[in-house]
Design an enzyme around this catalytic site. Structure first.
Site, mmCIF file in Angstrom:
data_model
loop_
_atom_site.group_PDB
_atom_site.id
_atom_site.type_symbol
_atom_site.label_atom_id
_atom_site.label_comp_id
_atom_site.label_asym_id
_atom_site.label_seq_id
_atom_site.Cartn_x
_atom_site.Cartn_y
_atom_site.Cartn_z
ATOM 1 N N GLU A 1 15.837 -19.002 36.977
ATOM 2 C CA GLU A 1 17.188 -18.700 36.531
ATOM 3 C C GLU A 1 17.977 -17.946 37.593
ATOM 4 O OE1 GLU A 1 15.451 -16.728 33.220
ATOM 5 O OE2 GLU A 1 16.107 -14.783 33.937
ATOM 6 N N CYS B 1 22.746 -13.342 41.301
ATOM 7 C CA CYS B 1 21.385 -12.830 41.385
ATOM 8 C C CYS B 1 20.458 -14.040 41.397
ATOM 9 C CB CYS B 1 21.138 -11.933 40.172
ATOM 10 S SG CYS B 1 19.448 -11.377 40.002
ATOM 11 N N CYS C 1 5.998 -13.970 38.734
ATOM 12 C CA CYS C 1 5.762 -12.922 39.730
ATOM 13 C C CYS C 1 4.379 -12.337 39.520
ATOM 14 C CB CYS C 1 6.821 -11.828 39.613
ATOM 15 S SG CYS C 1 6.619 -10.510 40.837
ATOM 16 N N CYS D 1 4.543 -5.703 37.051
ATOM 17 C CA CYS D 1 5.132 -4.451 36.567
ATOM 18 C C CYS D 1 5.134 -4.467 35.039
ATOM 19 C CB CYS D 1 6.546 -4.282 37.108
ATOM 20 S SG CYS D 1 6.587 -4.289 38.906
ATOM 21 N N CYS E 1 8.317 -5.654 32.942
ATOM 22 C CA CYS E 1 9.112 -6.788 33.428
ATOM 23 C C CYS E 1 8.635 -8.117 32.856
ATOM 24 C CB CYS E 1 9.067 -6.828 34.951
ATOM 25 S SG CYS E 1 9.884 -8.277 35.631
ATOM 26 N N CYS F 1 16.095 -9.925 34.297
ATOM 27 C CA CYS F 1 15.112 -10.627 35.078
ATOM 28 C C CYS F 1 14.082 -11.399 34.242
ATOM 29 C CB CYS F 1 14.463 -9.494 35.877
ATOM 30 S SG CYS F 1 13.295 -9.893 37.090
HETATM 31 N N1 SAH Z 1 10.637 -8.176 42.477
HETATM 32 C C1 SAH Z 1 11.745 -7.463 43.006
HETATM 33 C C2 SAH Z 1 13.071 -8.119 42.694
HETATM 34 C C3 SAH Z 1 13.233 -8.696 41.330
HETATM 35 S S1 SAH Z 1 13.238 -7.530 39.987
HETATM 36 C C4 SAH Z 1 11.717 -6.023 42.551
HETATM 37 O O1 SAH Z 1 10.924 -5.692 41.683
HETATM 38 O O2 SAH Z 1 12.479 -5.237 43.111
HETATM 39 C C5 SAH Z 1 14.842 -6.770 40.221
HETATM 40 C C6 SAH Z 1 14.973 -5.418 39.544
HETATM 41 O O3 SAH Z 1 15.047 -5.564 38.120
HETATM 42 C C7 SAH Z 1 13.822 -4.480 39.829
HETATM 43 O O4 SAH Z 1 14.298 -3.196 40.152
HETATM 44 C C8 SAH Z 1 13.099 -4.479 38.499
HETATM 45 O O5 SAH Z 1 12.328 -3.338 38.334
HETATM 46 C C9 SAH Z 1 14.229 -4.583 37.516
HETATM 47 N N2 SAH Z 1 13.866 -5.019 36.178
HETATM 48 C C10 SAH Z 1 12.840 -5.811 35.793
HETATM 49 N N3 SAH Z 1 12.862 -5.995 34.450
HETATM 50 C C11 SAH Z 1 13.924 -5.313 33.986
HETATM 51 C C12 SAH Z 1 14.490 -5.116 32.690
HETATM 52 N N4 SAH Z 1 13.948 -5.667 31.604
HETATM 53 N N5 SAH Z 1 15.599 -4.356 32.590
HETATM 54 C C13 SAH Z 1 16.160 -3.793 33.692
HETATM 55 N N6 SAH Z 1 15.692 -3.947 34.924
HETATM 56 C C14 SAH Z 1 14.577 -4.697 35.076
HETATM 57 FE FE1 SF4 Z 2 7.848 -8.814 39.926
HETATM 58 FE FE2 SF4 Z 2 9.259 -7.981 37.874
HETATM 59 FE FE3 SF4 Z 2 7.820 -6.241 39.265
HETATM 60 FE FE4 SF4 Z 2 10.018 -7.334 40.373
HETATM 61 S S1 SF4 Z 2 9.948 -5.989 38.573
HETATM 62 S S2 SF4 Z 2 7.988 -7.065 41.297
HETATM 63 S S3 SF4 Z 2 9.960 -9.375 39.450
HETATM 64 S S4 SF4 Z 2 7.012 -7.953 38.047
#
Ligand code: SAH
Ligand code: SF4
Length: 339
Positions: A88, A101, A108, A112, A115, A329
């Site tokens: 997406e 974005c 991934c 995390c 996420c 995300c």
């Molecule tokens: N993998 C990279 C880039 C993609 S995630 C990273 O982790 O930086 C982009 C950002 O969105 C990251 O800071 C991540 O922690 C945040 N993110 C992930 N899930 C989220 C959510 N449900 N609400 C808000 N931010 C979120």
């Molecule tokens: Fe991967 Fe989501 Fe962690 Fe970014 S925030 S590194 S997309 S698991």
């Protein structure tokens, strides 16, 4: 067969040199692809035989837009890739222009805890053309130009290093999408050796680091990557990056209710970042159906922000875009996968 939208100008030049052609053909191809947007048959300044050869050597296909959810200031697109995977991209309308974005992987592997993209694991890296297409297809859909790009969709861009670098080169190329290098932001969860490698590229993109916690105990609970590269290694790498590039780095901090949003967390964060050329972006958490984390209360976020400010840290609260349309995300893809 390689997709033509995955080729940087230098790569095309090499291709033409190998075919004993002049390398400026690469420039002409770029103009046809990205400026005139014409089909190969209409590339009138390129000889028929060369066009035939190009047709044999490259594919021109793109993913398909299969869904678009709209809100007043955002649109979220779901793409189906040629192997039926889904990714997406989200666009946002600002007073200064339109930002996008983009995703860099299908899923991934960084895992995390909060996420949605991490919950579904990595299937594969995106090819360069699959990243470029997200911009081309959306620009075609909205009939407007996108002026800034954040690589913050699904995936960890530094885990798909080479394709992401090629993507940046193509979108930044004045004869392609011409997106200013300072209008391109890469967000990473903190893969330290790759941050150092990125530093050596000497490109002026914006770097954003997902920190999300001020100490190792808490960060390791939220982000598996912290067990490999801890906060002190990460902070050292950021300091090195800033010294080398002379660029300010963004520190992302997602606000999770009762987890990392206390007064004590704010103080600890301020002392960790003291004196660095950074600014902190506090991200209101976008709740998902599958993960039990909750977003911090508005007042708690404001207080956290004020504490950082009072300790001399530059800080902003990210404007909330598109929580109605599951714009966080990975959320739209995850709905599709679950179907
Ligand atoms: N993998 C990279 C880039 C993609 S995630 C990273 O982790 O930086 C982009 C950002 O969105 C990251 O800071 C991540 O922690 C945040 N993110 C992930 N899930 C989220 C959510 N449900 N609400 C808000 N931010 C979120
Ligand atoms: Fe991967 Fe989501 Fe962690 Fe970014 S925030 S590194 S997309 S698991």
């Amino acid at each position: 067969m390689k997709n033509i939208y995955g080729f940087t100008r230098e790569m095309l030049e090499e291709y033409f040199i190998e075919k004993n052609e002049k390398k400026f053909k690469a420039l002409q191809v770029f103009e046809w692809l990205y400026i005139h947007k014409e089909n190969l048959e209409n590339w009138t300044n390129i000889k028929k035989e060369i066009r035939e050869q190009i047709k044999k050597d490259f594919s021109f296909t793109m993913p398909k837009i299969v869904k678009c959810e709209r809100d007043t200031l955002t649109r979220k697109y779901l793409f189906e890739l040629e192997d039926a995977n889904h990714i997406e991209a989200v666009i946002m309308y600002h007073d200064y222009g339109i930002s996008i974005c983009v995703s860099s992987q299908v899923g991934c592997n960084m895992g995390c805890a909060f996420c949605e993209s991490g919950r579904l694991k990595k299937v594969r890296n995106l090819e360069t053309y699959e990243m470029v297409s997200q911009i081309l297809l959306i620009e075609e859909d909205i009939k407007e130009r996108i002026s800034s790009v954040v690589i913050m969709g699904i995936g960890e861009p530094l885990d798909n290093y080479e394709n992401v670098m090629h993507f940046i080169k193509i979108i930044n190329d004045a004869k392609a999408l011409a997106i200013g290098i300072r209008h391109i932001t890469l967000s990473t969860s903190g893969i330290v050796p790759k941050i150092k490698k990125l530093m050596q590229e000497n490109i002026q993109i914006n770097l954003a680091i997902s920190l999300h916690a001020p100490n190792d105990t808490l960060r390791s609970k939220l982000m598996k990557v912290n067990e490999v590269y801890n906060i002190s290694q990460l902070i050292d790498a950021i300091k090195e990056y800033i010294a080398h590039t002379n660029r300010r780095v963004t520190i992302e901090y997602v606000m999770l209710k009762g987890i990392n949003d206390s007064e004590e967390n704010a103080c600890e964060l301020a002392s960790l970042l003291r004196g660095m050329n950074i600014y902190v972006n506090l991200i209101p958490y976008n709740e998902t159906n599958h993960i039990e984390f909750k977003k911090s209360e508005k007042q708690v976020i404001s207080k956290f922000c004020e504490t950082l400010k009072s300790k001399g840290i530059n800080v902003t609260i990210r404007k909330e875009f598109g929580s109605k349309i599951s714009a966080a995300c990975g959320q739209l893809r995850s709905k599709e996968v679950e179907k």
